[in-house]
Design a protein around this motif. Structure first.
Motif, PDB file in Angstrom:
ATOM      1  N   PHE B  90      31.293  57.328  18.777  1.00 25.85           N
ATOM      2  CA  PHE B  90      30.377  57.701  17.683  1.00 25.85           C
ATOM      3  C   PHE B  90      28.943  57.778  18.193  1.00 25.85           C
ATOM      4  O   PHE B  90      28.516  56.954  19.006  1.00 25.85           O
ATOM      5  N   PRO B 110      32.286  48.296  22.720  1.00 24.18           N
ATOM      6  CA  PRO B 110      33.597  48.922  22.466  1.00 24.18           C
ATOM      7  C   PRO B 110      34.624  48.556  23.535  1.00 24.18           C
ATOM      8  O   PRO B 110      35.796  48.360  23.229  1.00 24.18           O
ATOM      9  N   ARG B 155      27.125  54.101  24.910  1.00 25.34           N
ATOM     10  CA  ARG B 155      28.104  53.303  24.178  1.00 25.34           C
ATOM     11  C   ARG B 155      29.269  54.179  23.700  1.00 25.34           C
ATOM     12  O   ARG B 155      30.431  53.766  23.727  1.00 25.34           O
ATOM     13  N   ALA B 156      28.926  55.399  23.270  1.00 29.08           N
ATOM     14  CA  ALA B 156      29.960  56.286  22.731  1.00 29.08           C
ATOM     15  C   ALA B 156      30.987  56.658  23.805  1.00 29.08           C
ATOM     16  O   ALA B 156      32.156  56.886  23.497  1.00 29.08           O
TER      17      ALA B 156
END
Lengths: 845, 239
Positions: B90, B110, B155-156
């Motif tokens: 995301f 994540p 992060r995605a």
């Protein structure tokens, strides 16, 4: 492998997530610290107290066995005493006037006349120490330290008891079986039995006769006591053993410290509410983080676990810190209660109490934190995309929430029951707390609704903004209402009840009412006593003849019968000595409840128509028309209950359980009580001195003495309770500070925005001031109103007296608590205005 | 090519003032591995709602979403979370970094949720790729908007997702910074072969994708295929 957060992730995430909030979390949890401290201190003290009582049980009695009667032992009991053997000591205790000639001091005291080596265990502590032994060698007296101080007496001075003069050999510091508080009611004077003025023990005077035993042959004293009790009960002789005395003290003292524990428990609950509120706000601030975690695959329970871990850590910290503080506070408790304790309580750590405190602290913190925390499970990941509104309905439907409510109610009740002297008291306490909490919460909701509904649109902006803060999102109205309201309620209830009780005693000595009572006047002394009173310019308001008697039979069954019947309900009311009077009228303290008051003995009647007081009639199980046979000093007298009276016992006058008509008891052995009224202490002192000088067996009670004793006792109890209430108040202040800090974080963005739009520092501060002024005012007013209602209920239902409201105290409390709220609010808001807008917006973003 | 996202007659309605307000009606489309697709439309047209439903953040009123072969409608919230963790990345308009975590920790989250104990090295590598190798221990409050979004990009991609949902990734950034972020996004996307769903108002940006889905009043107004080769997108974006 199942993804979405394992234990390791939960722990590391909990640690990382707490960054920047740890100080705030510690502040929130510090609200718990004081409550835990109070519980640990009280419970640990209780354990030490029980140990001290167990260890010093023998010194509490001072002997292995004692026999006690309220008349000289009859010959058959004397024979039994002789047969028991062992070492024996005698003691006779009675009330008498003590006169200190050098300072002309005069006061009613409890005289304890001794013969023998009592106490066998423990010691009578005196100054000088050797006086404890030597006073028995001649006409010497040991005088209670407080009495010595009161009259400025010194060792070597004289004190007169009855017609005998004694040399004060030393002052009494500590005596077995007696707590210091008892000395306030009636100070002690120790004398040798030999040489005692026998007129002091004349017929009608009350005296306790005791014999103390010490057995060196190792016999089973408890078994001996059990064997003696039924035999001696018939002769109205009581039997005490070490075990019995220990059990009695254990029970009484357990009740005392448990009551204090309940007060401490209150602060724990208050702290818990603070924690719950803080966690609620904390979780609200974490909603976005939770949503992001859910987006990236965190499951609901591990996410919840992150915040539960934080709550448990907070609880553990609070519980351990509280326990440590509690151990420190425990040192103070024995000093606080010294007057009420018969033994010295040494300090030692009770690990059981510490464990209990840690357990309770942790349990309560986690339970209360769980309420807002379980909402974390329901945070939708969609919130990361857009701030969505979560319907309240879902919250209400969550069965876990309802289970938690049940667990909370059950847990709190269980704790209250565990802490209370009796289970019913614990349940009542929990229900009472729930009612007070509920009422405060209801008022908070009402205030928010009213402020919103009837918003004063015409007020200046600053006032409107401040008032609106009471109901806008993120408001602190509910938690501050609870914290401040509860504190104000507690303190003011205590104060009002104390005022009411003191006032009640004061009123009983109001204008025209007697305030000085002379008693134990023999018939031949009556004229002399009244003459002296009149000669001193004082009125003889009333003269009451008193005849002592016991019940011999009731409703056709003798007391012996009743004793032998294990199914019969035999109480102290059946076996006690009654002091009755005869008169042809009711007094203004009496109200006829049933029947007709017969004032004069009818000539044709066989039985005497008497009047009985309502409560004692209930204890005896007698009603109108029942017969009661009295043993009037050897003469049986059959009576019939002709009327039942209600008596106002608070009046400073002679009141009776049984009254007889005139024409029956006139010739019975009797003594008199004379009531008068002295305008001041000097006149009271002068007439007492004159009467006691002429008639040494006559004693006097001065109302001012009762008042001062009452105030002293209540003052000491109130001090102890206030000390415990202090924990609640401090907790309340910490909760207040926590709540204000929470709102500071919540309002910071708003302040920056106002500042950007051109609000001056003064305006920003005034908005804060208005908000906290309203909060403080409303919370305190509610707490005070509840305090007035609660005190009224206590006064009406428990003390049966009208409530004395003190407007000055109420206004003062209102000003102080509101001022404190305002002060803390403003103190915490300082600096907010100076922060650069960008820094604030970035930090918050 | 295998289908990564299958959306079939997707409808979403909310109760509003006693009536159902339909914000998305009968939307159907599919995306294959490596596809890039922009969802455009005026405010209130249902773009974000569609994104939330496709990513399994919300449940449809009717219709079906299959993500990487998994029917999301058959899963509970926790199971959908696991699907997201395994397949989805995301990027949000307002970055949504966790304020109490450093840049590095934010990127690692994540992977850690997946149970990966070796998340640090790839996270450091990704942060290096987005030009934040020297900002590992900085907290979000210490970063500029562009830097925050670069952390969000890293992060995605940490879990090597098969599909990336980006909701107005440049909406909170100035033009220059936004351009840099988009370039980075397409580069990372192309190198990882990730399918991209991009919600945007920016028609220029939309035209860089291979397909534009136009929404109006909750319905698909048009479905325009610009090209089928993701590599071409990369080339164009890099040009």
């Amino acid at each position: 492998m199942k993804t979405g957060g394992g234990i390791g992730w939960i722990l590391s995430m909990a640690w990382r997530d707490s960054r920047g909030s740890r100080r705030r979390l510690l502040l929130f949890v510090s609200a718990m610290v004081l409550g835990v401290a109070a519980l640990v201190a009280i419970n640990s003290f209780g354990v030490n107290l029980r140990r001290a009582v167990d260890e010093e049980a023998r010194t509490l009695l001072g002997a292995d066995l004692s026999l006690e009667a309220d008349a000289a032992f009859p010959p058959e009991v004397e024979a039994l005493i002789d047969s028991l053997g062992g070492r024996q000591s005698r003691r006779i205790s009675f009330a008498s006037m003590a006169y200190f000639p050098r300072t002309k001091g005069l006061r009613l005291v409890t005289v304890r006349a001794h013969a023998g080596d009592y106490p066998y265990y423990g010691a009578v502590e005196t100054d000088p120490p050797e006086a404890a032994k030597t006073y028995l060698d001649g006409p010497n007296a040991l005088v209670d330290r407080t009495l010595m101080r009161q009259f400025g007496a010194q060792v070597g001075d004289s004190v007169r008891i009855g017609r005998r003069m004694y040399r004060i050999a030393g002052q009494l510091l500590k005596t077995p079986r007696e707590a210091d508080a008892a000395m306030l009611f009636s100070p002690r004077i120790y004398l040798p039995i030999a040489g005692l003025d026998s007129t002091l023990l004349s017929r009608g005077s009350r005296a306790d006769f005791e014999v103390y035993f010490k057995f060196d042959d190792g016999r089973d004293v408890e078994a001996l006591g059990e064997a003696l009790r039924p035999r001696l009960r018939r002769a109205d002789v009581g039997v005490d053993t070490v075990g019995e005395v220990r059990d009695n003290w254990d029970e009484g003292l357990t009740n005392l410290y448990r009551f204090l524990g309940l007060v401490g428990f209150m602060s724990l609950l208050l702290g818990s509410v603070g924690v719950a509120s803080a966690v609620h706000v904390y979780v609200r601030q974490r909603v976005e983080t939770v949503a992001v975690l859910r987006c990236f695959g965190a499951r609901a329970w591990p996410t919840f676990g992150v915040y539960l871990t934080q709550a448990v850590s907070m609880g553990l910290f609070g519980a351990f810190a509280g326990s440590l503080l509690g151990l420190g506070v425990q040192v103070l408790i024995p000093r606080l209660l010294a007057d009420f304790l018969p033994v010295d309580v040494a300090f030692s750590v009770s690990w059981g109490s510490v464990a209990l405190g840690v357990g309770i602290g942790l349990g309560v913190t986690v339970l209360f934190a769980l309420l807002p925390l379980i909402g974390v499970r329901k945070v939708s990941p969609l919130l990361a995309l857009r701030s969505a509104y979560e319907p309240e309905r879902e919250k209400r439907r969550d069965p876990l929430r309802w289970a938690l409510y049940g667990l909370l109610a059950g847990g709190v009740t269980l704790l209250a029951v565990a802490q209370a002297p009796r289970p019913l008291v614990g349940v009542g306490y929990a229900v009472g707390l729930a009612v007070v909490f509920g009422l405060l919460a209801a008022v908070a909701k009402l205030i928010m609704t009213l402020a919103r509904t009837y918003f004063p649109s015409s007020w200046p902006y600053v006032w409107r903004q401040g008032l609106a803060n009471l109901y806008r999102p993120n408001n602190q109205t509910l938690i501050l209402m609870l914290a401040l309201g509860l504190g104000a309620f507690l303190i003011m209830t205590l104060f009002l009840v104390q005022r009411t009780l003191v006032r009640q005693v004061e009123l009983s000595g109001g204008a025209g009412r007697p305030n000085l009572v002379f008693f134990d006047i023999q018939p031949d002394q009556l004229e002399g006593v009244t003459g002296i009173i009149r000669a001193n310019g004082l009125p003889v308001i009333d003269r009451v003849p008193i005849v002592t008697m016991r019940i011999a039979a009731i409703k056709g069954r003798t007391i012996e019968d009743l004793r032998a019947d294990s199914t019969a309900r035999l109480s102290w009311a059946h076996t006690r000595e009654y002091r009755s009077t005869y008169r042809d009228h009711l007094t203004d303290a009496e109200t006829l409840v049933e029947g007709a008051y017969i004032g004069v003995m009818p000539e044709d009647a066989d039985v005497v128509p008497v009047s009985v007081e309502r409560d004692i009639a209930r204890d005896l199980g007698v009603a109108l028309g029942d017969t009661v046979v009295f043993d009037v000093q050897g003469v049986p007298m059959t009576t019939r209950i002709a009327s039942v009276r209600a008596v106002d016992w608070r009046r400073m006058q002679t009141n009776f359980f049984f009254t007889f008509p005139t024409g029956v008891l006139e010739d019975a052995p009797q003594f008199d009580v004379v009531l008068t009224r002295a305008p001041d202490d000097d006149a009271s002192g002068a007439v007492q001195a004159a009467v006691v000088h002429a008639f040494p067996n006559v004693s006097a009670i001065d109302l001012s003495l009762i008042l001062s004793v009452f105030e002293a006792i209540f003052g000491r109890i109130a001090f102890v309770v206030r000390f415990m209430a202090l924990f609640s108040i401090l907790t309340g202040l910490i909760v207040l500070a926590g709540a204000v800090i929470v709102s500071r974080f919540q309002r910071i963005e708003e302040t920056v925005l106002l500042k950007t739009l051109g609000a001056s520092r003064r305006q920003v501060l005034r908005i804060v001031a208005v908000e906290y002024l309203f909060l403080g005012l409303f919370a305190t007013l509610t707490g005070l109103t509840l305090a007035v209602l609660g005190s009224w209920a206590l006064a009406f239902f428990v003390f049966d007296t009208p409530l004395v409201v003190s407007p000055v105290a109420l206004l003062l409390a209102l000003a102080v608590v509101t001022g404190l709220t305002l002060g803390i609010g403003l103190l915490n808001s300082r600096g907010v205005y100076e922060r650069p807008a960008l820094e604030v917006l970035r930090a918050e973003g | 090519m295998p289908e990564v996202l299958e959306v079939d007659r997707l409808t979403k309605a909310y109760p509003s003032a006693g009536q159902a307000l339909t914000v998305l009606r009968d939307v159907t489309f599919t995306l294959e591995d490596g596809d890039t697709c922009a969802v455009v439309g005026p405010s209130g047209s249902g773009k974000t709602t569609l994104l939330g439903l496709c990513a399994g953040l919300d449940s449809p009123s009717s219709g079906r979403v299959r993500l990487c072969g998994v029917d999301l409608g058959a899963l509970d919230e926790d199971a959908r979370a696991q699907v997201r963790n395994r397949y989805v990345g995301f990027v949000f308009q307002s970055f949504r970094l966790i304020p109490t975590l450093t840049a590095l920790e934010n990127v690692m989250v994540p992977a850690e949720l997946r149970g990966n104990r070796e998340a640090r090295a790839p996270a450091v590598d990704l942060l290096g790729q987005v030009g934040l190798g020297d900002r590992l221990t900085h907290y979000p409050a210490q970063l500029s908007g562009g830097e925050k979004q670069r952390v969000a990009l890293a992060r995605a991609f940490i879990n090597r997702p098969r599909i990336l949902f980006a909701d107005e990734p440049t909406g909170n950034l100035d033009t220059e910074t936004g351009e840099k972020i988009i370039r980075l996004l397409f580069e990372l996307n192309a190198s990882a072969g990730t399918t991209l769903v991009l919600v945007t108002h920016d028609h220029e940006l939309a035209r860089r994708t291979g397909r534009i889905l136009r929404l109006r009043g909750g319905e698909v107004a048009s479905d325009e295929r610009l090209r089928s080769e993701p590599a071409a997108v990369e080339k164009e974006a890099g040009a």
